[in-house]
Design a protein around this motif. Structure first.
Motif, PDB file in Angstrom:
ATOM      1  N   PRO A   7       0.709  -1.564   0.096  1.00  0.00           N
ATOM      2  CA  PRO A   7      -0.020  -0.199   0.021  1.00  0.00           C
ATOM      3  C   PRO A   7       1.049   1.669  -0.561  1.00  0.00           C
ATOM      4  O   PRO A   7       0.808   2.447   0.832  1.00  0.00           O
ATOM      5  N   ASP A   8       1.376   1.554  -1.328  1.00  0.00           N
ATOM      6  CA  ASP A   8       2.454   2.635  -0.791  1.00  0.00           C
ATOM      7  C   ASP A   8       1.276   3.798  -1.786  1.00  0.00           C
ATOM      8  O   ASP A   8       0.101   3.936  -1.844  1.00  0.00           O
ATOM      9  N   GLU A   9       1.751   4.604  -1.146  1.00  0.00           N
ATOM     10  CA  GLU A   9       0.926   6.361  -1.440  1.00  0.00           C
ATOM     11  C   GLU A   9       0.928   6.283  -3.488  1.00  0.00           C
ATOM     12  O   GLU A   9      -0.218   6.329  -3.474  1.00  0.00           O
ATOM     13  N   VAL A  10       1.536   6.152  -4.699  1.00  0.00           N
ATOM     14  CA  VAL A  10       1.433   5.471  -5.198  1.00  0.00           C
ATOM     15  C   VAL A  10       0.119   5.330  -5.497  1.00  0.00           C
ATOM     16  O   VAL A  10      -0.355   5.136  -6.176  1.00  0.00           O
ATOM     17  N   LEU A  11       0.364   3.586  -6.041  1.00  0.00           N
ATOM     18  CA  LEU A  11      -0.434   2.854  -5.846  1.00  0.00           C
ATOM     19  C   LEU A  11      -1.924   3.272  -5.006  1.00  0.00           C
ATOM     20  O   LEU A  11      -3.635   3.191  -6.002  1.00  0.00           O
ATOM     21  N   LEU A  12      -2.027   3.612  -4.136  1.00  0.00           N
ATOM     22  CA  LEU A  12      -3.242   4.525  -2.910  1.00  0.00           C
ATOM     23  C   LEU A  12      -3.732   5.450  -4.033  1.00  0.00           C
ATOM     24  O   LEU A  12      -4.895   5.673  -4.215  1.00  0.00           O
ATOM     25  N   ARG A  13      -3.108   6.566  -4.433  1.00  0.00           N
ATOM     26  CA  ARG A  13      -3.713   7.388  -5.582  1.00  0.00           C
ATOM     27  C   ARG A  13      -4.196   7.060  -6.271  1.00  0.00           C
ATOM     28  O   ARG A  13      -5.508   7.791  -6.850  1.00  0.00           O
ATOM     29  N   ALA A  14      -3.891   6.026  -7.079  1.00  0.00           N
ATOM     30  CA  ALA A  14      -4.244   5.508  -7.919  1.00  0.00           C
ATOM     31  C   ALA A  14      -5.642   4.818  -8.031  1.00  0.00           C
ATOM     32  O   ALA A  14      -6.600   5.000  -8.512  1.00  0.00           O
ATOM     33  N   LEU A  15      -5.688   4.167  -7.023  1.00  0.00           N
ATOM     34  CA  LEU A  15      -7.211   3.553  -6.809  1.00  0.00           C
ATOM     35  C   LEU A  15      -8.188   4.361  -6.628  1.00  0.00           C
ATOM     36  O   LEU A  15      -9.582   4.304  -6.649  1.00  0.00           O
ATOM     37  N   ILE A  16      -7.784   5.202  -5.130  1.00  0.00           N
ATOM     38  CA  ILE A  16      -9.005   5.999  -4.836  1.00  0.00           C
ATOM     39  C   ILE A  16      -9.979   6.538  -5.700  1.00  0.00           C
ATOM     40  O   ILE A  16     -11.232   6.120  -5.683  1.00  0.00           O
ATOM     41  N   PRO A  17      -9.734   7.097  -6.437  1.00  0.00           N
ATOM     42  CA  PRO A  17     -10.616   7.643  -7.603  1.00  0.00           C
ATOM     43  C   PRO A  17     -12.121   6.492  -8.331  1.00  0.00           C
ATOM     44  O   PRO A  17     -12.566   6.653  -8.435  1.00  0.00           O
ATOM     45  N   LEU A  41      -8.840   2.231   3.263  1.00  0.00           N
ATOM     46  CA  LEU A  41      -7.635   2.633   3.014  1.00  0.00           C
ATOM     47  C   LEU A  41      -7.217   2.253   4.523  1.00  0.00           C
ATOM     48  O   LEU A  41      -6.291   1.765   4.771  1.00  0.00           O
ATOM     49  N   VAL A  42      -7.684   2.907   5.861  1.00  0.00           N
ATOM     50  CA  VAL A  42      -6.976   2.644   6.826  1.00  0.00           C
ATOM     51  C   VAL A  42      -7.099   1.027   7.174  1.00  0.00           C
ATOM     52  O   VAL A  42      -6.048   0.091   7.409  1.00  0.00           O
ATOM     53  N   GLU A  43      -8.080   0.836   6.669  1.00  0.00           N
ATOM     54  CA  GLU A  43      -8.134  -1.211   6.841  1.00  0.00           C
ATOM     55  C   GLU A  43      -7.227  -1.520   5.948  1.00  0.00           C
ATOM     56  O   GLU A  43      -6.128  -2.861   6.373  1.00  0.00           O
ATOM     57  N   ALA A  44      -7.055  -1.490   4.495  1.00  0.00           N
ATOM     58  CA  ALA A  44      -6.055  -1.758   3.713  1.00  0.00           C
ATOM     59  C   ALA A  44      -4.432  -1.927   4.578  1.00  0.00           C
ATOM     60  O   ALA A  44      -3.415  -2.438   4.028  1.00  0.00           O
ATOM     61  N   LEU A  45      -3.812  -0.489   5.180  1.00  0.00           N
ATOM     62  CA  LEU A  45      -2.797   0.015   5.346  1.00  0.00           C
ATOM     63  C   LEU A  45      -2.438  -0.945   6.569  1.00  0.00           C
ATOM     64  O   LEU A  45      -1.723  -0.860   6.799  1.00  0.00           O
ATOM     65  N   ARG A  46      -3.528  -0.933   7.652  1.00  0.00           N
ATOM     66  CA  ARG A  46      -3.069  -2.092   8.497  1.00  0.00           C
ATOM     67  C   ARG A  46      -3.021  -3.507   8.133  1.00  0.00           C
ATOM     68  O   ARG A  46      -2.243  -4.649   8.273  1.00  0.00           O
ATOM     69  N   GLY A 127      -6.431  11.691  -4.859  1.00  0.00           N
ATOM     70  CA  GLY A 127      -5.993  11.066  -3.525  1.00  0.00           C
ATOM     71  C   GLY A 127      -5.443  11.539  -2.927  1.00  0.00           C
ATOM     72  O   GLY A 127      -4.763  11.241  -2.093  1.00  0.00           O
ATOM     73  N   LEU A 128      -5.058  12.919  -3.406  1.00  0.00           N
ATOM     74  CA  LEU A 128      -4.197  14.252  -1.621  1.00  0.00           C
ATOM     75  C   LEU A 128      -5.577  14.087  -0.240  1.00  0.00           C
ATOM     76  O   LEU A 128      -6.574  13.947  -0.815  1.00  0.00           O
ATOM     77  N   THR A 129      -3.895  13.656   0.240  1.00  0.00           N
ATOM     78  CA  THR A 129      -5.315  14.149   1.624  1.00  0.00           C
ATOM     79  C   THR A 129      -5.306  15.378   2.214  1.00  0.00           C
ATOM     80  O   THR A 129      -4.770  16.302   1.792  1.00  0.00           O
ATOM     81  N   THR A 130      -6.460  15.406   3.255  1.00  0.00           N
ATOM     82  CA  THR A 130      -6.779  17.155   3.311  1.00  0.00           C
ATOM     83  C   THR A 130      -5.245  17.738   4.015  1.00  0.00           C
ATOM     84  O   THR A 130      -5.457  18.583   3.208  1.00  0.00           O
TER      85      THR A 130
END
Length: 394
Positions: A7-17, A41-46, A127-130
């Protein structure tokens, strides 16, 4: 592959939308879908570091949908709302790029203000954070969170049931691009990334036109400011620092768009940028052709800024007095567009200096500096006035 599931940032940002769009298509409203995906996403990181899924997107869709159903069942109006919610879909494809494309249109909904549309696009599509968005816009995280929450409330209950407005989406992406760089997020690069993704999902010449415009402007970025951040005008930039790869790509994208023979404002702006990029020196710039493209841009938009830039181009093509005459015609319209006033005064100062009146030009540069809202522009105009005053004293 296990590496692709980390779950790196690049992968997650691509998947979020993509995941948000699938959950909305299945029956959730935007706000509920976005909340469910954030929980997934929180569960994925865990879980992913020790149990990486074979299909990260399908895993996120499944978990997000379950989170959404859990939230629905917890509401007091459970019975009424569950009538609108389908049973959990059987395993299968997680969704298509068309879903993500619709998310662009939803985040640029006409009911949202420009700032809210930009923030929501960066959050849901980018996929950016607040925290990242807040830092980029130099506001507090709580302030940005409230802005995003208000935007989500305005979109509550809205579905993908009508075609989106491409023009509105492009304006939002252009606003993102023009923010440039701040905090730890390069918004210009982010806008290019999102526009590339939009271009891959929709066959529209103005999408290509905007992508070309962004690439051509980004190509000059390294030469646009000095070591201490001072603004360097286009005519004085070191063209050896321009990115020739981005220029070549931008020109290629633009040529394909223009071949469609459906000219729009972004294609016209990109054509002007391409002519600047094509000139090996400032003196070789094809100003007559640039004036022709500004004629097209004025015809398409009627924009006072386009008219102002056209007048400056006339001054370069036909001499400073012709440019000053073109600027004089614009005066009556400018009070309705106060943002254009400092630039108008600066343009008059530039052409007045070229026409051989440095004393008047210095006064005009100083007046433009006082009215400028951008610190870089103010400093640049102040330096121009100081330069001329020094020359007059010497």
């Amino acid at each position: 592959m296990a590496e692709a599931a980390v779950p790196d940032e690049v992968l997650l940002r691509a998947l979020i939308p993509q995941v948000i769009a699938v959950v909305v298509r299945r029956g959730a409203d935007f706000a509920a879908a976005e909340d469910a995906v954030q929980e997934a996403l929180v569960e994925a990181l865990r879980k992913w570091p020790e149990q990486p899924p074979r299909d990260p997107k399908a895993w996120l869709v499944t978990v997000a949908w379950r989170k959404f159903l859990d939230a629905v069942r917890a509401e007091d109006s459970r019975r009424q709302r569950e009538l609108r919610v389908r049973a959990e879909p059987a395993p299968g494809p997680a969704g298509s790029d068309d879903d993500t494309l619709q998310l662009y249109f939803l985040c640029a909904h006409p009911s949202l203000s420009a700032s809210s549309a930009v923030a929501l696009t960066l959050r849901a599509v980018g996929g950016l954070t607040t925290r990242q968005i807040a830092a980029a816009y130099l506001v507090g995280e709580a302030t940005m969170a409230q802005r995003i929450s208000r935007a989500k409330r305005l979109l509550a209950g809205r579905r993908f049931d009508s075609p989106g407005d491409v023009g509105t989406v492009l304006r939002v992406l252009y606003l993102v691009f023009n923010e440039g760089y701040s905090g730890d997020v390069d918004l210009a690069a982010e806008a290019i990334r999102l526009t590339r993704r939009l271009a891959a999902g929709i066959d529209h010449p103005e999408v290509s036109g905007l992508l070309a415009l962004m690439l051509l402007h980004a190509a000059r970025r390294a030469a646009r400011t000095g070591p201490r951040g001072a603004l360097i005008p286009l005519t004085e930039q070191d063209r050896g620092r321009w990115d020739t790869g981005l220029i070549a790509e931008g020109v290629e994208v633009l040529q394909r768009a223009l071949a469609r023979d459906r000219l729009g404002e972004y294609q016209a702006q990109a054509a002007i940028a391409a002519l600047h990029a094509d000139a090996r020196t400032a003196g070789e710039t094809d100003w007559p052709q640039i004036v022709e493209w500004y004629d097209e841009l004025v015809r398409l938009t009627g924009s006072p800024v386009a008219r102002l830039n056209r007048a400056v181009a006339v001054g370069e093509a036909d001499g400073p007095r012709a440019g000053l005459a073109a600027l004089a015609v614009l005066d009556p319209a400018l009070p309705r567009h106060t943002a254009a006033l400092p630039r108008h005064t600066a343009a008059v100062a530039y052409l007045t200096e070229r026409d051989g009146d440095p004393a008047a030009a210095a006064r005009l540069y100083a007046a433009a500096a006082r009215a400028a809202s951008n610190v870089q522009e103010r400093d640049h105009l102040t330096l121009q006035a100081a330069r001329l005053n020094a020359e007059l004293r010497g």
